[in-house]
Design a protein around this motif. Sequence first.
Motif, short mmCIF file in Angstrom:
data_model
loop_
_atom_site.label_atom_id
_atom_site.label_comp_id
_atom_site.label_asym_id
_atom_site.label_seq_id
_atom_site.Cartn_x
_atom_site.Cartn_y
_atom_site.Cartn_z
N TRP A 90 0.93 -1.12 0.08
CA TRP A 90 0.13 -0.02 0.15
C TRP A 90 0.71 1.24 -0.01
CZ3 TRP A 90 -0.59 4.19 3.39
CH2 TRP A 90 -1.67 4.66 3.12
N GLN A 91 2.12 1.18 0.86
CA GLN A 91 2.79 2.09 0.77
C GLN A 91 3.48 2.72 -0.35
OE1 GLN A 91 5.22 1.11 4.33
NE2 GLN A 91 4.23 2.56 5.70
N GLN A 94 1.17 4.14 -2.60
CA GLN A 94 0.91 5.72 -2.32
C GLN A 94 2.13 6.33 -2.89
OE1 GLN A 94 -2.21 6.94 -1.17
NE2 GLN A 94 -2.74 4.64 -1.77
#
Length: 109
Positions: A90-91, A94
């Motif tokens: 997810w990071q 992002q």
Amino acid sequence: MNGASASSSGRHRPPVVSVNGETYEGDVAPVALTAEQVTRVRFRTRWRGLDPRHVAAYVAQVAAELRRRDQSIAQLVDELSLLKQALRDWQSDQARLPYVGELDVDPGT
């Protein structure tokens, strides 16, 4: 009573515990016990001592609980690993998004 014993002198001597050939002084052995270690422990018998069947039953109960604990810990470690990987993914997603910066929004509109 002329002889001074540890209990009559007010001094407490910690118990000596022997676990699988290792000797420890104190109330708890400073090692993480496994179920297999618990099942291998043998107690010395003495006249008017503990009932060996009760001791064996309790040792079996403790070993079973340690097995359940170890399985639970292994499952939680696996789950934590999956969650950490999901967070890293997810990071990374992002980080690839374009930076928008601060939006200039008029609160009156």
